[in-house]
Design an enzyme around this catalytic site. Structure first.
Site, PDB file in Angstrom:
ATOM      1  NE  ARG A 270      -4.287  -1.292   1.443  1.00  0.00           N
ATOM      2  CZ  ARG A 270      -5.382  -1.676   2.332  1.00  0.00           C
ATOM      3  NH1 ARG A 270      -5.182  -1.788   3.588  1.00  0.00           N
ATOM      4  NH2 ARG A 270      -6.342  -2.634   1.803  1.00  0.00           N
TER       5      ARG A 270
ATOM      6  CE  LYS B 200     -22.098 -13.200   7.484  1.00  0.00           C
ATOM      7  NZ  LYS B 200     -21.966 -12.050   8.260  1.00  0.00           N
TER       8      LYS B 200
ATOM      9  N   GLY C 212      -9.943  -7.817  -0.682  1.00  0.00           N
ATOM     10  CA  GLY C 212      -8.785  -8.441  -0.126  1.00  0.00           C
ATOM     11  C   GLY C 212      -8.399  -9.742  -0.083  1.00  0.00           C
TER      12      GLY C 212
ATOM     13  N   GLY D   2     -14.523  -3.091  -0.236  1.00  0.00           N
ATOM     14  CA  GLY D   2     -15.906  -2.554   0.192  1.00  0.00           C
ATOM     15  C   GLY D   2     -16.098  -1.399  -0.872  1.00  0.00           C
TER      16      GLY D   2
HETATM   17  P1  AMP Z   1     -15.849 -12.382   1.735  1.00  0.00           P
HETATM   18  O1  AMP Z   1     -15.407 -11.657   2.790  1.00  0.00           O
HETATM   19  O2  AMP Z   1     -17.447 -12.423   1.892  1.00  0.00           O
HETATM   20  O3  AMP Z   1     -15.279 -12.193   0.364  1.00  0.00           O
HETATM   21  O4  AMP Z   1     -15.547 -13.924   2.226  1.00  0.00           O
HETATM   22  C1  AMP Z   1     -14.438 -14.426   2.014  1.00  0.00           C
HETATM   23  C2  AMP Z   1     -14.172 -15.632   3.219  1.00  0.00           C
HETATM   24  O5  AMP Z   1     -15.243 -16.608   2.830  1.00  0.00           O
HETATM   25  C3  AMP Z   1     -13.117 -16.322   2.990  1.00  0.00           C
HETATM   26  O6  AMP Z   1     -12.351 -16.207   4.252  1.00  0.00           O
HETATM   27  C4  AMP Z   1     -13.331 -17.638   2.732  1.00  0.00           C
HETATM   28  O7  AMP Z   1     -12.629 -18.411   3.556  1.00  0.00           O
HETATM   29  C5  AMP Z   1     -14.638 -17.757   3.086  1.00  0.00           C
HETATM   30  N1  AMP Z   1     -15.364 -18.823   2.309  1.00  0.00           N
HETATM   31  C6  AMP Z   1     -15.444 -19.166   0.934  1.00  0.00           C
HETATM   32  N2  AMP Z   1     -16.110 -20.245   0.499  1.00  0.00           N
HETATM   33  C7  AMP Z   1     -16.527 -20.710   1.710  1.00  0.00           C
HETATM   34  C8  AMP Z   1     -17.244 -21.910   2.170  1.00  0.00           C
HETATM   35  N3  AMP Z   1     -17.732 -22.802   1.171  1.00  0.00           N
HETATM   36  N4  AMP Z   1     -17.747 -22.041   3.452  1.00  0.00           N
HETATM   37  C9  AMP Z   1     -17.186 -21.176   4.346  1.00  0.00           C
HETATM   38  N5  AMP Z   1     -16.404 -20.388   4.140  1.00  0.00           N
HETATM   39  C10 AMP Z   1     -16.223 -19.894   2.946  1.00  0.00           C
END
Ligand code: AMP
Length: 416
Positions: free
Chosen positions: A36, A215, A367, A390
């Site tokens: 960064r 999510k 990230g 974000g």
């Molecule tokens: P996000 O911050 O929403 O982009 O989510 C990223 C996180 O989602 C990472 O830490 C991954 O380990 C988690 N992730 C991705 N696929 C899965 C899954 N099938 N089950 C649980 N966590 C997941």
């Protein structure tokens, strides 16, 4: 389009530059990754060559208790590293506002640099406008803090894309107060707006989107907006299980958001054939390094969790990527931090790299996704790796980023 540092001259001017120097720290004083800091160099070098007096500001981490966190979240180590990289002194100040800071800035000469201490040592930095709207005392605290920052500036530069979706005092209130003084973007923000903006408004087609992560709720707005603009939206990560479970598939112990089943069904209906879901998953009974895995093509047993996309999904998604003109990727396909659940994410990273090689535009945001392309060793084979997770998502949702909206518009070219 916004005015940029190329549209103004800064010789002899006090240039207040908002950067994102929020670097990961290993322990107090040790920077784990200086990317960064390095990414700010083109903007800073340009402003220094032009004879500006640079007053740099940033946040670092989330200091909660000011007194206890002062050493932990001080920007002092960043000043040292920046000084090495710029090859000139960077004077570290003990605060970001107040008489001592104003005196230090008043004594600066052309092409000198100082760095203000962590903006978040003042709670006023992060007071939300919505909250302040119902509380005059809060509003005054935020405005008063922003006024003190604004007194330091003849010119304001925003080069902190990762924070542009926040209405922080240094991002939004300061440029609002600088009425009449130039407020422009630096090269990093300019690049982000160009790549993300072009992808959304004039993508080379087919325009394909790969969305993953934990999510659905975090990415709902982006999925909605992208479904209206993309030719195909491919979903992976835990997000996919909310869609699959909403359609009645047993997904075992996979992460799902049951309160979003209706929304997921609705999106699927509206997206019709555009919205693709995994056709198989890598499953295990726990998230552990080296855990033994199976591939499930339909239902996932109750004692198993879906933790990555499976080999058939990888092949299908890769085919779509191979034929795409623009690919936008946000969110890992599985728990990529824990092998063996990294296969799908790494395969997608490589597929995007190959797509760039054959002329497609590839844009990676967030990230985790940036870390994944790095781990796959293909970060420099992406057209653009966005610095803001974000912020890039909100941009893709079609939202106006407050930190950008507050800046000067570029003058339109007048054609005879
Ligand atoms: P996000 O911050 O929403 O982009 O989510 C990223 C996180 O989602 C990472 O830490 C991954 O380990 C988690 N992730 C991705 N696929 C899965 C899954 N099938 N089950 C649980 N966590 C997941």
């Amino acid at each position: 389009m916004k005015k940029t540092i190329d549209d103004i001259g800064v010789r002899g001017q006090r240039v207040l530059v908002r950067l994102d120097l929020n670097v990961p720290l290993e322990e107090i004083g040790r920077i784990a990754d200086d990317r960064r800091i390095r990414s700010t160099l083109p903007t800073l070098k340009h402003l220094l060559d032009d004879g500006g007096r640079l007053i740099l500001m940033s946040h670092l981490g989330r200091p909660l208790d000011k007194a206890k966190d002062r050493a932990k979240y001080s920007l002092r180590p960043v000043a040292s590293r920046l000084s090495e990289l710029l090859g000139r002194p960077v004077r570290m100040l003990d605060d970001c506002v107040g008489p001592a800071v104003e005196n230090a800035v008043a004594s600066m000469k052309d092409s000198q640099v100082c760095l203000l201490e962590n903006l978040r040592f003042h709670e006023a930095e992060t007071i939300k406008d919505k909250k302040a709207a119902n509380d005059p005392a809060l509003r005054e605290r935020k405005d008063s803090f922003a006024r003190q920052l604004a007194t330091l500036a003849d010119v304001y530069v925003n080069d902190a894309f990762g924070t542009c979706h926040r209405d922080n005092a240094s991002m939004l209130t300061v440029p609002e107060l600088l009425n009449g003084r130039p407020c422009v973007v630096g090269y990093l923000v300019q690049k982000e707006l160009k790549f993300l903006g072009d992808a959304v408004t004039k993508p080379a087609r087919p325009f394909v989107c790969l969305l993953g992560g934990a999510k659905v709720s975090d990415k709902l707005g982006a999925i909605r907006n992208l479904l209206t603009r993309c030719d195909t939206v491919m979903v992976g990560g835990a997000m996919a299980y909310t869609f699959l479970a909403a359609e009645g598939m047993s997904v075992g112990g996979s992460l799902v958001e049951p309160d979003l089943f209706d929304v997921a069904r609705d999106l699927r209906r509206k997206g019709e054939s555009k919205l693709k879901l995994p056709i198989d998953s890598v499953v295990a009974d726990e998230i552990a390094p080296g855990a033994s895995t199976q591939v499930c093509e339909s239902r996932i047993p109750v004692d198993r969790i879906g933790l990555d996309i499976g080999p058939r999904t990888i092949d299908t998604y890769r085919d779509v990527i191979q034929n795409a003109g623009t690919i936008l990727w946000n969110g890992p396909m599985g728990v990529f931090e824990t092998p063996p659940f990294d296969g799908g994410t790494l395969a997608m990273a490589r597929a995007l790299a190959e797509a760039t090689d054959r002329g497609a535009v590839t844009i990676v945001g967030g990230g985790d996704t940036a870390a994944a392309v790095d781990r796959a060793g293909v970060a420099d084979r992406m057209t653009h790796v966005s610095t803001g997770g974000g912020a890039s998502l909100e941009f893709l949702e079609g939202k106006v980023l407050p930190g950008i909206a507050a800046l000067d518009d570029a003058e339109r070219e007048v054609r005879p």
